[in-house]
Design an enzyme around this catalytic site. Structure first.
Site, short mmCIF file in Angstrom:
data_model
loop_
_atom_site.label_atom_id
_atom_site.label_comp_id
_atom_site.label_asym_id
_atom_site.label_seq_id
_atom_site.Cartn_x
_atom_site.Cartn_y
_atom_site.Cartn_z
N SER A 107 8.26 -5.11 6.00
CA SER A 107 8.23 -5.93 7.03
C SER A 107 9.13 -7.28 6.89
CB SER A 107 6.49 -6.30 6.93
OG SER A 107 5.69 -5.29 6.78
N ARG A 156 0.89 -1.17 0.05
CA ARG A 156 0.03 -0.08 -0.02
C ARG A 156 0.82 1.38 -0.25
NH1 ARG A 156 -4.19 0.42 4.33
NH2 ARG A 156 -2.60 0.25 5.65
N ASP A 216 6.66 -3.78 10.09
CA ASP A 216 5.24 -3.61 10.57
C ASP A 216 4.60 -3.62 12.00
OD1 ASP A 216 4.20 -6.76 9.09
OD2 ASP A 216 5.92 -6.27 10.38
C1 0WK Z 1 -1.68 -4.68 7.64
C2 0WK Z 1 -0.48 -4.05 7.87
C3 0WK Z 1 0.91 -4.39 7.38
C4 0WK Z 1 1.19 -5.80 7.76
C5 0WK Z 1 -0.12 -6.78 7.31
C6 0WK Z 1 0.19 -7.75 7.82
O1 0WK Z 1 -0.58 -2.55 7.65
O2 0WK Z 1 2.00 -3.61 7.42
O3 0WK Z 1 2.27 -6.28 7.18
O4 0WK Z 1 -1.18 -6.17 8.07
O5 0WK Z 1 -1.09 -8.86 7.86
P1 0WK Z 1 -1.07 -9.56 6.33
O6 0WK Z 1 -1.55 -8.63 5.23
O7 0WK Z 1 0.04 -10.39 6.14
O8 0WK Z 1 -2.17 -10.56 6.63
C1 BGC Z 2 8.97 -10.78 8.90
C2 BGC Z 2 8.88 -9.65 9.94
C3 BGC Z 2 7.44 -9.38 9.82
C4 BGC Z 2 6.29 -10.40 9.89
C5 BGC Z 2 5.07 -10.08 9.76
C6 BGC Z 2 7.99 -12.05 9.02
O1 BGC Z 2 8.13 -12.93 7.86
O2 BGC Z 2 10.28 -11.47 9.09
O3 BGC Z 2 9.71 -8.95 9.80
O4 BGC Z 2 7.06 -8.46 10.82
O5 BGC Z 2 6.62 -11.22 8.95
O6 BGC Z 2 4.75 -9.47 8.41
#
Ligand code: 0WK
Ligand code: BGC
Ligand code: BGC
Length: 846
Positions: free
Chosen positions: A532, A471, A586
């Site tokens: 992240s 994003r 993140d």
């Molecule tokens: C939303 C956050 C982002 C993070 C994500 C983790 O804005 O920084 O990496 O959540 O959740 P995912 O999208 O991997 O389920």
């Molecule tokens: C990364 C982290 C991150 C997490 C959640 C992991 O795979 O090593 O830096 O915070 O994923 O997104």
């Protein structure tokens, strides 16, 4: 009727006496007999009335509604399919209650070969009256003794015998081997049995008997055994009818019509228990004074009224009451009655009924009332013994499958001790990591020293890379709060796993596109970069990528400062001015974002594609950063916890398969047991294993299920949603082209529950380690703290968050932890970190 003699009576012509005051006195005895028998004549209209009312009562009971009058019960039997014919094995069958005062034990061999039948061996035992009316334990001990007596003469070893229990009384079944007696019928009235699980009572009696180790695998109603046992030429029977001592019927009903079942597909066998049908409106007109007398003098007055007009236990008695009635009016036996004739139960079924005739009247009546149904009545050859064995074979197969399922899932069921061990191991790894000693937890300083204090102001650009979506955000921080406008861009797998330059050029393309759309082109706003992945930071705007995770693998990035990589990409894209101020993880962005609303928020947790946690640590404990006062946010990178093998005691063969197939084998072991990128794959590997054992999908491996990532983690959230469990499972699995039965659906649900529960508990053990660290850092008896959380799995899974919270309460009872779901993601957090940095930079410039 040669049996007249046995009633102690003479044939004779007596003068009839007037039956009732005020009623016309019949002129002669035959008239009186006719008048008496006329009462038993039921008209077609009355039969239709009874049919309609019975049907109404059946539908009412299926909908789970109870009517005013005692109605039929419509009891699900957990028999979901008629026999496949593949059932095989040797089974003991115990029949209790089908044939009145006797029980039968059978040895049934199912060959599993269509049409190849082995004659069952059986023995009948008469049940003494005092046993039928005595304590329940006595009855079940009697049954267990008969079982042993029967088996003693058979060349069988006394181990691992499987028994099917045909128990012909109304029962609430909650499983193929769990059935609670509702009420006795047919001359039985043992104490301490109604409301009890009759399978357990039999198991206890067999245990007390101690002669044979018999596993009671299934309990069925005799109608079900009859239906399952019949092998007509054309297709399986779908109705089971018993007209013996008592009467009842069962049939295959559409599961969607059975309110108590959470199922809308497939069928289930329902035991109607029509014996209890007694709708005054329908039955009243056809009940005679003799029916009322019989009921009044029965063991259960007012109950089983329909059965008392049909069941063999009662027909003889009805005849006796009529004979006494006519004898007392001088129409029969010269007006004499005898002690035998006056004694209840002295006329038995075999005295009065000719079965042939019964069957033909039954056929005629069914044709009259259901002319559109072509019904064939197939007398059961062995009274349902084979049918009970069939159900037992199915139950045995399901029980074996259940054992294999439990064995497979047992390693996922973590004990409190195991979780406490994970917590302790994590604490140890955190301490080592902070001291810069070898540890699977890198404990990376983030150079974020404070959570927001609300004085931040300004417009900021933010990037959010590493989750499900990439994003670009514009974050406006004003006195009135924070306004965010953002745009989601995709990162194609080929870019995420291409060259670093390609990846960062793609990122800059997105920024430029966003700026144009937001009318920001040419403006150089301070930018916060949520990146992240594990980075060793030397400052707020310097972060060396240690290694990629979560399916990213762009080349020439690991070991590089990603802020530089971004700045180089910006430079390559001339005419773009961007001021990269901060790079944050993140977890840090999430902590800051939630910290803006709640100052207690000092921990950031992500459970999404990947998983990780950060928290505010005392600077004195961070060996790699100078200074002893104040705090610094530490990015633990707990995804890598256990990469040193410290989690091997918990790792299963399925975890190993997922790890070996991943692009970073041996890495991120903790993450691979918890996060969204992997849970679906763990489930898929378990399903493959259970299919190979024949437990699932009838052992049919499908190409689809062997396809990587075909079982999405979001399926777990959908499947485990309380509202539409089984239906949801079916729809999802059918989309995956898997041929499934309802038992399969239930097992897939349990697999998902086991995998997600372990993930949530491990996550909870990790959070407990972190908050306990903070509490001890501050030497507090009790710590009140908030944890900012983000991530699709945590947010969408119906039970994940509550399981995490419960585990934290269990393992960190001296910490009061509030979990705050981040609304705006970590982009806002990155902007706030940038804002703090800008504010601090401004202050130093002044
Ligand atoms: C939303 C956050 C982002 C993070 C994500 C983790 O804005 O920084 O990496 O959540 O959740 P995912 O999208 O991997 O389920
Ligand atoms: C990364 C982290 C991150 C997490 C959640 C992991 O795979 O090593 O830096 O915070 O994923 O997104
Ligand atoms: C019982 C039924 C049974 C029927 C035939 C009735 O009294 O309630 O469960 O199927 O008798 O044996």
């Amino acid at each position: 009727m040669d049996s007249i003699g046995s009633l102690g009576l003479q044939q004779g012509e007596g003068a009839p006496s007037c039956p009732q005051e005020g009623l016309p006195c019949p002129s002669n005895s035959s008239e009186m007999v006719q008048e008496c028998l006329q009462q038993f004549k039921v008209t077609g209209a009355q039969l239709r009335q009874i049919q309609t009312s019975l049907l109404g009562s059946m539908e009412q009971a299926l909908r789970g509604q109870v009517g005013p009058a005692p109605a039929v019960r419509m009891l699900p039997t957990y028999v979901g399919s008629t026999p496949h014919g593949t059932e095989k094995g040797d089974f003991v069958v115990l029949e209790l209650g089908a044939t009145g005062a006797s029980l039968r034990v059978l040895w049934v061999t199912l060959t599993g070969i269509e049409g190849h039948k082995v004659e069952p061996r059986s023995q009948e035992f008469v049940i003494p009256q005092e046993v039928m009316l005595g304590p329940g334990q006595q009855l079940f001990d009697f049954a267990a003794r008969c079982l042993s007596e029967f088996l003693d003469v058979l060349p069988v070893d006394n181990q691992g015998l499987q028994l099917g229990f045909s128990f012909s009384f109304p029962c609430h079944q909650t499983g193929l081997d769990k059935s609670t007696l509702i009420s006795w019928t047919k001359g039985f009235k043992c104490s301490d049995v109604e409301g009890q699980d009759v399978v357990q009572l039999l198991r206890d009696a067999i245990q007390r008997q101690g002669a044979y180790s018999i596993d009671v695998v299934a309990v069925v109603n005799d109608t079900v055994g009859t239906m399952m046992g019949c092998e007509p030429g054309v297709g399986p029977c779908e109705v089971g009818l018993v007209v013996d001592t008592g009467t009842n019927a069962c049939y295959m009903e559409e599961a969607r019509h059975v309110a108590v079942l959470d199922e809308d597909r497939g069928r289930v066998c329902i035991s109607i228990e029509w014996g209890s049908f007694s709708d005054e409106g329908a039955l009243g007109p056809v009940q005679t004074i003799f029916d009322h007398t019989l009921d009044h003098e029965s063991l259960n007055p007012g109950a089983q009224r329909f059965e008392k007009m049909i069941g063999g236990l009662y027909l003889g008695e009805l005849v006796r009451l009529v004979l006494v009635h006519l004898a007392q009016r001088g129409v029969l036996f010269g007006g004499h009655t005898s002690p035998v004739l006056r004694s209840q139960g002295s006329i038995l079924l075999e005295h009065v009924a000719e079965m042939e005739e019964f069957l033909s009247v039954l056929r005629e009546t069914v044709m009259l009332l259901a002319p559109n149904c072509d019904v064939s009545f197939i007398p059961s050859v062995d009274g349902g013994g084979r049918g009970v064995a069939m159900v037992t074979a199915v139950a045995a197969r399901l029980a074996a499958h259940r054992r294999l399922l439990e064995e497979t899932l047992a390693p996922f069921r973590l004990t409190r001790e195991q979780l406490a061990e994970v917590q302790a191991q994590m604490r140890e790894a955190m301490a080592k990591g902070l001291q810069g000693e070898a540890s699977s937890l890198r404990m990376l300083p983030t150079y974020v020293r404070a959570t927001p204090d609300g004085s931040e102001r300004g417009d900021f650009l933010a990037l959010d890379l590493g989750g499900t979506n990439f994003r670009v955000l514009l974050v406006r921080v004003t006195t009135g709060g924070v306004q965010i406008s953002s745009q989601i861009y995709s990162i194609p797998e080929c870019v995420a796993q291409g060259s670093g330059q390609q990846l960062f050029d793609h990122i800059v393309d997105c920024i430029v596109d966003f700026q144009q759309k937001q009318g920001l082109s040419g403006q150089s706003l301070p930018l916060g970069f949520t990146f992240s992945f594990p980075c060793r930071q030397m400052g707020l705007d310097q972060g060396i990528l240690l290694n990629w995770t979560k399916g990213f693998n762009a080349s020439d990035c690991e070991g590089q400062d990603v802020v530089c990589l971004l700045r180089e990409a910006i430079r390559r894209r001339q005419a773009v001015e961007l001021n990269v101020v901060a790079i944050v993880n993140d977890t840090v962005g999430t902590m800051m974002s939630c910290g803006y609303e709640d100052p207690h928020c000092e921990v950031g947790l992500i459970v999404g594609t990947g998983t990780n946690v950060c928290y505010m640590e005392e600077l004195r404990n961070v060996a790699s950063v100078d200074g002893d006062s104040g705090q610094m946010c530490i990015n633990t990178e707990w995804g890598a916890f256990g990469d040193d093998g410290s989690l091997s005691m918990l790792s299963t063969r399925f975890d190993a398969s997922v790890d070996q197939a991943s692009i970073n084998p041996g890495k991120q072991r903790f993450e691979k047991m918890i996060s969204g990128m992997y849970l679906g794959e763990i489930v898929r590997h378990i399903l493959l294993h259970l299919t190979s054992l024949g437990v699932l999908f009838r052992g049919q491996q499908t190409q689809r299920l062997q396809t990587r990532d075909i079982f999405k983690t979001k399926f777990l959230s959908e499947i485990e949603s309380d509202s539409l469990a089984l239906r949801q499972v079916r729809a999802i699995l059918e989309d995956l082209g898997l041929p499934l039965t309802s038992d399969d659906a239930l097992m897939v649900l349990e697999v998902c529950q086991a995998v997600s529960q372990r993930a949530a508990q491990l996550c909870g053990a990790g959070v407990a380690a972190v908050v306990e660290k903070i509490r001890e850092n501050r030497g507090l008896e009790e710590l009140t703290i908030s944890v900012g959380v983000d991530g699709t799995l945590y947010k969408l899974h119906p039970h994940f968050s509550s399981l995490v919270a419960a585990t934290v309460r269990e393992l960190a009872p001296r910490c009061v932890v509030t979990f705050l779901q981040s609304e705006d993601g970590s982009g806002k957090g990155a902007a706030l970190v940038t804002a703090v940095a800008c504010r601090l930079a401004q202050r130093t410039r002044i």
